[in-house]
Design an enzyme around this catalytic site. Structure first.
Site, mmCIF file in Angstrom:
data_model
loop_
_atom_site.group_PDB
_atom_site.id
_atom_site.type_symbol
_atom_site.label_atom_id
_atom_site.label_comp_id
_atom_site.label_asym_id
_atom_site.label_seq_id
_atom_site.Cartn_x
_atom_site.Cartn_y
_atom_site.Cartn_z
ATOM 1 N N GLU A 108 19.459 -4.431 9.164
ATOM 2 C CA GLU A 108 19.548 -3.752 7.868
ATOM 3 C C GLU A 108 18.669 -4.400 6.812
ATOM 4 O O GLU A 108 18.163 -3.710 5.909
ATOM 5 C CB GLU A 108 21.004 -3.716 7.413
ATOM 6 N N ARG A 109 18.482 -5.717 6.914
ATOM 7 C CA ARG A 109 17.591 -6.379 5.947
ATOM 8 C C ARG A 109 16.165 -5.828 6.051
ATOM 9 O O ARG A 109 15.399 -5.892 5.083
ATOM 10 C CB ARG A 109 17.579 -7.890 6.179
ATOM 11 N N HIS B 14 2.083 29.422 19.161
ATOM 12 C CA HIS B 14 1.330 28.663 20.164
ATOM 13 C C HIS B 14 -0.075 28.334 19.648
ATOM 14 O O HIS B 14 -1.002 28.136 20.432
ATOM 15 C CB HIS B 14 1.229 29.429 21.487
ATOM 16 N N ARG C 174 0.830 -1.214 0.000
ATOM 17 C CA ARG C 174 0.000 0.000 0.000
ATOM 18 C C ARG C 174 0.862 1.261 0.000
ATOM 19 O O ARG C 174 0.473 2.287 -0.550
ATOM 20 C CB ARG C 174 -0.928 -0.017 1.219
ATOM 21 N N SER D 160 -16.244 9.691 4.932
ATOM 22 C CA SER D 160 -16.686 8.923 6.093
ATOM 23 C C SER D 160 -17.775 7.962 5.672
ATOM 24 O O SER D 160 -18.622 8.292 4.835
ATOM 25 C CB SER D 160 -17.208 9.874 7.190
ATOM 26 N N SER D 161 -17.769 6.779 6.297
ATOM 27 C CA SER D 161 -18.823 5.806 5.997
ATOM 28 C C SER D 161 -20.143 6.201 6.654
ATOM 29 O O SER D 161 -21.204 5.747 6.238
ATOM 30 C CB SER D 161 -18.391 4.410 6.476
ATOM 31 N N HIS E 172 24.079 -20.252 4.231
ATOM 32 C CA HIS E 172 24.975 -19.125 3.956
ATOM 33 C C HIS E 172 24.560 -18.526 2.612
ATOM 34 O O HIS E 172 24.685 -19.186 1.572
ATOM 35 C CB HIS E 172 26.430 -19.598 3.923
ATOM 36 N N ASP E 173 24.089 -17.307 2.639
ATOM 37 C CA ASP E 173 23.513 -16.729 1.431
ATOM 38 C C ASP E 173 24.530 -16.494 0.320
ATOM 39 O O ASP E 173 24.253 -16.779 -0.853
ATOM 40 C CB ASP E 173 22.769 -15.418 1.750
#
Length: 443
Positions: free
Chosen positions: A317-318, A149, A4, A270-271, A76-77
């Site tokens: 990190e993946r 403010h 999405r 709005s529904s 092991h990739d």
């Protein structure tokens, strides 16, 4: 990132197919560099390139499945990929990955992917900047109320408000360029980064071909302070997105109505309540900004790896690399579109500004009285007294405007010319420096 909030351009950068193409390119370039230096046969490098290019050109789901099958056994990739590549190349594959370690491939590939992501994000920022510049000039002289403010302060220019956001995103673009330069590094230095089994010139060759710089000291992995700086930059950009999104959300409030997101034909708010026109885009941007910023702390924690390397950063990190960049890419494009189509209501801005009976001009009145010879302390007291009298009786039968209250104040009447007092109520006074500021921002 869920589909999405994903665009195919950025998603493709983090796909397995793109990752494996980069892995092969790193390996092939290393072989070519070694062949130039006589470390491996030139013919072997040629075969590796030719057969490898052919294999990558026809790379399919079946190839992905085969690599996954090998990894299920080897756990092991990189070895799984190298085994698959050997099946495609044949005997010459013995020269692939010679003297290298897995991190040489993994970290250099990540650098390539992050620079690819940066380039797309820079394009996104350019679209945001273009939209903001156009709307800033369109409303350069559109008078609106400035707020501090969340309370009415003094008049300003709506274009100037937008120009401020433009300046922020221009700074963010510079920050991202710096982050790109910092992350665009290559490491082909072997186990623990000593080049014991590979010539540093191989690293230099691969780096040059990939448009990267060679890492100063890789320690086997590229130091994660570089990555942390990258994610911090993404977080700052996300905060800039949220700042503008919050402004739009406020302006669209029913009791403000100074600007609103474009409401498409057939769109439903709005529904249950057919009248609703909700600021869904800016609210979504606020949520995405929170998500993008959430990746900053894990990136900072990745900096402290054990000794020359460990893989505590790997799982992090993946997840954060694709999610943060995909999310920011989507958010920037959504922001650009929202600002391009933002509906602005200058008449409502004037009505809101005048709704407090003129007290928003109190600062200029204070200065006018001071120029007329009244001490600043006395002028402040006089102005505040009349402003509060106006404020407390707003919309009441006996309420008077700020200008009327001042005219009836014996400490004001006779001490300042009426035309000077009238001039203090001219909102255009607050636009005097707009051209100068625009020149400073846009050149």
């Amino acid at each position: 990132m869920v589909p999405r909030y994903s665009r195919p351009q950025m998603t493709a950068i983090w796909s397995s197919a793109n990752r494996y193409r980069i892995w092969f390119e790193i390996e092939a370039l290393a072989c070519e560099a070694m062949a130039e230096r006589g470390a491996i046969p030139a013919e072997a490098a040629r075969i590796i390139r030719t057969k490898g290019d052919a294999a990558m050109a026809t790379f399919s789901d079946a190839d992905l499945a085969r690599i996954d099958e090998i990894e299920a056994e080897t756990r092991h990739d990189v070895i799984a990929f190298l085994t698959w590549l050997a099946e495609k190349i044949g005997p010459e594959s013995r020269f692939v990955h010679l003297g290298m370690t897995s991190s040489d491939v993994l970290d250099t590939c990540l650098s390539v992917q992050m620079t690819q992501a940066c380039d797309l994000l820079l394009e996104d920022l350019d679209k945001v900047l273009a939209a903001l510049k156009a709307r800033a000039y369109e409303h350069k002289n559109t008078v609106t109320i400035g707020r501090s403010h969340a309370i009415h302060a003094e008049p300003t220019s709506f274009g100037l408000k937008i120009a401020g956001h433009y300046a922020e995103f221009a700074r963010n673009r510079k920050r991202l360029l710096t982050a790109r330069e910092e992350i665009a590094v290559c490491a082909i230095s072997g186990a623990v980064g000593t080049y014991a089994h590979i010539d540093p010139e191989v690293e230099a060759y691969v780096a040059d071909k990939l448009g990267l710089a060679a890492e100063d000291v890789s320690t086997q992995v590229i130091p994660r302070d570089r990555h942390a700086a990258f994610f911090c930059t993404l977080g700052v950009i996300a905060s800039g997105i949220e700042r503008l999104a919050v402004e739009v959300r406020h302006l669209q409030r029913s009791e403000v109505r100074e600007a609103e997101e474009f409401f498409h034909p057939g769109q439903k708010g709005s529904s249950a309540m057919p009248h609703k026109r909700n600021p869904v885009l800016s609210e979504n941007l606020t949520g995405l900004a929170r998500l993008i910023r959430s990746h900053v702390t894990p990136a900072l924690e990745n900096v402290a790896l054990w000794h020359e390397r460990d893989i505590s950063h790997s799982a992090v990190e993946r997840n954060i690399c694709p999610d943060a960049t995909i999310g920011l890419d989507f958010a920037l494009m959504r922001l650009a579109g929202m600002m391009e189509k933002l509906v602005v209501y200058p008449e409502q801005m004037i009505a809101n500004m005048e709704s407090l009976g003129g007290v928003v001009h109190s600062g200029e009145v204070l200065l006018a009285l001071a120029r007329a010879g009244i001490t600043r302390e006395d002028a402040y007291r006089i102005v505040q007294r009349n402003a509060m009298a106006t404020w407390t009786k707003l919309s009441k039968p006996d309420g008077k405007s700020f200008r009327e209250n001042l005219a009836e104040d014996p400490e004001v009447s006779g001490r300042i010319d009426a035309d000077l007092l009238d001039r203090a109520f001219d909102a255009s006074l607050h636009l005097q420096a707009v051209d100068r500021v625009f020149t400073r921002i846009f050149g």
